[in-house]
Design an enzyme around this catalytic site. Structure first.
Site, short mmCIF file in Angstrom:
data_model
loop_
_atom_site.label_atom_id
_atom_site.label_comp_id
_atom_site.label_asym_id
_atom_site.label_seq_id
_atom_site.Cartn_x
_atom_site.Cartn_y
_atom_site.Cartn_z
N HIS A 131 -20.05 2.55 112.82
CA HIS A 131 -19.11 3.65 112.54
C HIS A 131 -17.65 2.50 113.04
O HIS A 131 -16.93 2.55 114.18
CB HIS A 131 -18.75 4.49 112.89
CG HIS A 131 -19.99 5.76 111.65
ND1 HIS A 131 -20.60 6.24 112.38
CD2 HIS A 131 -20.30 5.07 110.93
CE1 HIS A 131 -21.05 7.09 111.07
NE2 HIS A 131 -21.09 6.38 110.50
N CYS A 144 -2.82 -8.11 105.55
CA CYS A 144 -2.98 -9.79 106.63
C CYS A 144 -4.39 -8.91 107.40
O CYS A 144 -4.97 -7.81 107.66
CB CYS A 144 -2.51 -8.92 108.17
SG CYS A 144 -2.81 -9.57 109.83
C1 BV8 Z 1 -18.63 6.28 103.10
C2 BV8 Z 1 -15.66 6.89 112.80
C3 BV8 Z 1 -17.90 5.65 100.65
C4 BV8 Z 1 -14.75 7.35 113.38
C5 BV8 Z 1 -17.96 8.09 111.90
C6 BV8 Z 1 -22.85 10.39 100.44
C7 BV8 Z 1 -23.29 9.15 100.68
C8 BV8 Z 1 -21.81 8.37 101.25
C9 BV8 Z 1 -20.25 8.67 101.67
C10 BV8 Z 1 -20.58 10.80 101.43
C11 BV8 Z 1 -21.54 11.58 101.64
N1 BV8 Z 1 -21.16 12.63 101.60
C12 BV8 Z 1 -20.06 12.63 102.22
C13 BV8 Z 1 -19.58 11.00 102.65
C14 BV8 Z 1 -18.03 11.13 103.08
C15 BV8 Z 1 -18.20 10.87 104.66
C16 BV8 Z 1 -19.54 12.02 105.04
O1 BV8 Z 1 -20.56 12.06 105.45
N2 BV8 Z 1 -18.58 13.19 105.49
C17 BV8 Z 1 -19.42 14.54 105.98
C18 BV8 Z 1 -18.18 14.64 107.28
C19 BV8 Z 1 -20.25 15.22 104.75
N3 BV8 Z 1 -18.64 9.99 104.62
C20 BV8 Z 1 -17.97 9.11 104.74
O2 BV8 Z 1 -16.70 8.56 104.28
C21 BV8 Z 1 -17.95 7.63 105.13
N4 BV8 Z 1 -17.42 5.80 104.64
O3 BV8 Z 1 -18.73 6.67 102.25
O4 BV8 Z 1 -17.72 5.13 101.99
C22 BV8 Z 1 -16.86 4.55 100.26
C23 BV8 Z 1 -17.90 3.93 99.16
C24 BV8 Z 1 -17.14 2.70 98.01
C25 BV8 Z 1 -15.74 2.57 99.14
C26 BV8 Z 1 -14.77 2.79 100.18
C27 BV8 Z 1 -15.81 4.22 100.28
C28 BV8 Z 1 -17.76 6.61 106.21
C29 BV8 Z 1 -18.66 7.78 107.77
C30 BV8 Z 1 -17.87 7.13 108.92
C31 BV8 Z 1 -16.96 7.81 108.98
N5 BV8 Z 1 -16.29 8.06 111.09
N6 BV8 Z 1 -17.21 7.94 113.15
C32 BV8 Z 1 -14.73 8.27 114.69
O5 BV8 Z 1 -15.60 8.41 115.79
O6 BV8 Z 1 -13.06 8.88 114.59
S1 BV8 Z 1 -17.93 9.53 111.82
C33 BV8 Z 1 -18.79 10.47 113.37
O7 BV8 Z 1 -19.26 11.50 113.13
C34 BV8 Z 1 -18.82 9.77 114.58
O8 BV8 Z 1 -18.97 8.38 114.94
C35 BV8 Z 1 -20.10 10.91 114.78
O9 BV8 Z 1 -20.75 9.45 115.59
C36 BV8 Z 1 -20.61 11.10 113.64
C37 BV8 Z 1 -21.78 11.91 113.08
O10 BV8 Z 1 -21.83 12.49 113.38
P1 BV8 Z 1 -22.78 13.07 114.76
O11 BV8 Z 1 -22.78 11.60 115.60
O12 BV8 Z 1 -24.16 14.03 114.15
O13 BV8 Z 1 -21.95 13.77 115.81
P2 BV8 Z 1 -22.38 16.03 115.90
O14 BV8 Z 1 -21.19 16.24 116.74
O15 BV8 Z 1 -21.87 15.71 114.53
O16 BV8 Z 1 -23.89 16.28 116.17
C38 BV8 Z 1 -24.21 16.00 118.22
C39 BV8 Z 1 -25.72 16.54 117.67
O17 BV8 Z 1 -25.80 16.12 118.93
C40 BV8 Z 1 -25.71 17.74 117.42
O18 BV8 Z 1 -26.75 17.79 116.87
C41 BV8 Z 1 -26.03 18.69 118.56
O19 BV8 Z 1 -27.07 19.41 118.48
C42 BV8 Z 1 -26.91 17.64 119.70
N7 BV8 Z 1 -26.21 17.31 121.08
C43 BV8 Z 1 -25.13 17.46 121.66
N8 BV8 Z 1 -25.74 17.37 123.14
C44 BV8 Z 1 -26.88 16.95 123.34
C45 BV8 Z 1 -27.01 16.75 121.68
N9 BV8 Z 1 -28.72 15.52 121.16
C46 BV8 Z 1 -29.10 15.75 122.48
N10 BV8 Z 1 -28.29 15.72 123.96
C47 BV8 Z 1 -27.40 16.04 124.36
N11 BV8 Z 1 -26.99 16.39 125.76
ZN ZN Z 2 -0.62 -7.98 110.62
#
Ligand code: BV8
Ligand code: ZN
Length: 301
Positions: A131, A144
Site C-alpha cells: 500500500h 505528471c
Molecule cells: C483495489 C493505504 C481495485 C492508505 C490502505 C476485492 C478485490 C479487490 C478490491 C476489493 C475487493 N473487495 C473490496 C475491495 C475494495 C477495497 C477493499 O478491500 N475494501 C475493504 C474496506 C473491504 N480494496 C481496494 O480498494 C484496493 N484497491 O482493489 O483496486 C482496482 C482494480 C482495477 C483498477 C483500479 C482499482 C486498495 C486497498 C488499499 C487501501 N489502502 N492503506 C492508508 O493507510 O491511509 S489499506 C489500510 O487497511 C492500511 O494499509 C491497513 O494496513 C489496511 C488493512 O488494515 P489492517 O492492517 O488489517 O488494520 P486493522 O486496523 O484493520 O486491523 C488490525 C488488526 O491487528 C486487527 O485484527 C487487530 O485485532 C490486530 N491487532 C491490534 N493490535 C495488535 C494486533 N495484533 C497483534 N498485536 C497487536 N498489538
Molecule cells: Zn506535477
C-alpha cells in the site's frame, strides 16, 4: 499457576510444531498489518472504530476525499507521518528483518505504510509494500509523473505544522509548548488554504499527494509483478505468517488463500482471537494470541 512473568508467551507445543515447520520450510510469506505496529504506539487502521477525529479513515483514504478536501486529507496524513517518525520499530519488526536476512525463500508483504519495517533493517529486496508509504509523495496531476521516495520532511509544508497549546501556563518557551492532539475531534483543526499545500515542483500545477494506495486504486504494478514472480518461481508455498491484520482489505488479504492453494500452512498472530476473518482464516494450523511485539520474536527465534 505460573506468574505472568514466567508463563511462556506461546504454548510450548504450538511453538515446537510451528518452529519445526518453519525450519523445514523453504518458501515462506509474511503478511503484515497495522497490529504489528500497535506496540510502537501507532493506532491501527480500525482501532478506535476506524475513526480519525469524526472521519472514517477508510473514507479519508480515497482519491475523492483528496479532490474534495485536500487540506483535511493532508492533515490526516501529515499527522500520521509525524506519529510514525516519532515511533520506533518494535521487537517484531526487528525479528522479521532478521529472519529475512537469514532465511532464503522468505518474502514479507506489508500493508503498513508507517516505514517501521524498513527502519528495522528489513532488506528491501524481500519487503513488498503493498500500500505504498507515508514517506513517498507524488504529483496528483494525471499528466505528471513526478514522485519522491524517502521524504521525511516534517511537516512537509509549514501550514501542516501541528498546533501547540499556547494557553498551557507550564510552558516557558515556544519550543516547550505541548503539541495538540489533532486526532481528537475536540481540538480545533486549522483551516488550510490550497495555496499552502505541497505543490509539485515539476509541473507546478498539481498538488503533491501521499504516495500511498488509496481505496479504489490499484496496488503498485511492480510490487504485484515481483510477488507473482516469487510465487511462480517454485509454485509452492510452505507457510504464511499473518501478523496483526484484520484481513479485510483486498487484494492484500487474498494472499492468504492464495498461499493455502499453493500448499501453505497458516500461522496467525493477533491480539483478538475473535477478529473475523483474521481468526477464521487459520483453520486449525497455528493461532498465536497476543501482542505481535512479544509473540513474533518468540516464534521466529
Ligand atoms: C483495489 C493505504 C481495485 C492508505 C490502505 C476485492 C478485490 C479487490 C478490491 C476489493 C475487493 N473487495 C473490496 C475491495 C475494495 C477495497 C477493499 O478491500 N475494501 C475493504 C474496506 C473491504 N480494496 C481496494 O480498494 C484496493 N484497491 O482493489 O483496486 C482496482 C482494480 C482495477 C483498477 C483500479 C482499482 C486498495 C486497498 C488499499 C487501501 N489502502 N492503506 C492508508 O493507510 O491511509 S489499506 C489500510 O487497511 C492500511 O494499509 C491497513 O494496513 C489496511 C488493512 O488494515 P489492517 O492492517 O488489517 O488494520 P486493522 O486496523 O484493520 O486491523 C488490525 C488488526 O491487528 C486487527 O485484527 C487487530 O485485532 C490486530 N491487532 C491490534 N493490535 C495488535 C494486533 N495484533 C497483534 N498485536 C497487536 N498489538
Ligand atoms: Zn506535477
Amino acid at each position: 499457576m505460573a506468574s505472568t512473568a514466567t508463563r511462556p508467551i506461546v504454548p510450548p507445543a504450538d511453538l515446537e510444531s510451528f518452529q519445526a515447520h518453519l525450519n523445514r520450510s523453504t518458501r515462506i510469506l509474511a503478511l503484515l498489518g497495522a497490529g504489528l505496529s500497535a506496540s510502537s504506539g501507532l493506532p491501527t487502521f480500525r482501532g478506535a472504530g476506524g475513526l480519525w477525529r469524526t472521519h472514517d479513515a477508510v473514507q479519508l483514504a480515497t482519491p475523492s476525499a483528496f479532490s474534495r478536501d485536500p487540506g483535511l486529507v493532508w492533515q490526516f496524513y501529515s499527522y500520521r507521518r509525524h506519529m510514525a517518525l516519532q515511533a520506533k520499530p518494535n521487537p517484531a519488526h526487528y525479528a522479521l528483518a532478521e529472519l529475512a536476512k537469514r532465511k532464503e525463500g522468505f518474502m514479507t508483504l506489508s500493508q503498513n505504510v508507517d516505514g517501521l519495517s524498513p527502519r528495522a533493517g528489513h532488506p528491501a529486496s524481500t519487503l513488498k509494500l503493498l500500500h505504498g508509504s507515508l514517506f513517498d509523495v507524488k504529483c496528483s496531476d494525471f499528466f505528471c509523473s513526478y514522485s519522491e521516495t524517502a521524504n521525511y520532511t516534517d511537516p512537509i509544508v509549514p501550514a501542516l505544522q501541528i498546533p501547540t497549546d499556547e494557553s498551557d501556563p507550564t510552558t516557558t518557551s515556544a519550543l516547550q509548548a505541548r503539541e495538540l492532539d489533532i486526532s481528537d475531534s475536540n481540538v480545533l483543526l486549522p483551516e488550510l488554504a490550497i495555496r499552502d499545500l505541497p505543490r509539485c515542483p515539476n509541473c507546478k500545477k498539481g498538488l503533491l499527494r501521499p504516495g500511498v494506495v488509496w481505496f479504489g486504486e490499484m496496488l503498485p504494478t511492480a510490487v504485484l509483478n515481483d510477488i507473482d514472480r516469487w510465487i511462480t518461481e517454485s509454485n509452492t508455498i510452505d507457510l504464511i505468517i499473518v501478523i496483526g491484520t484484520s484481513a479485510r482489505v483486498y487484494p492484500a488479504a487474498g494472499y492468504v488463500d492464495l498461499a493455502r492453494s499453493k500448499g501453505a500452512r497458516v500461522a496467525v498472530v493477533n491480539v483478538d482471537r475473535d477478529d473475523e476473518p483474521a481468526s477464521g482464516m487459520y483453520q486449525g494450523d497455528w493461532f498465536f494470541e497476543g501482542d505481535a511485539a512479544q509473540i513474533v520474536p518468540e516464534i521466529l527465534k
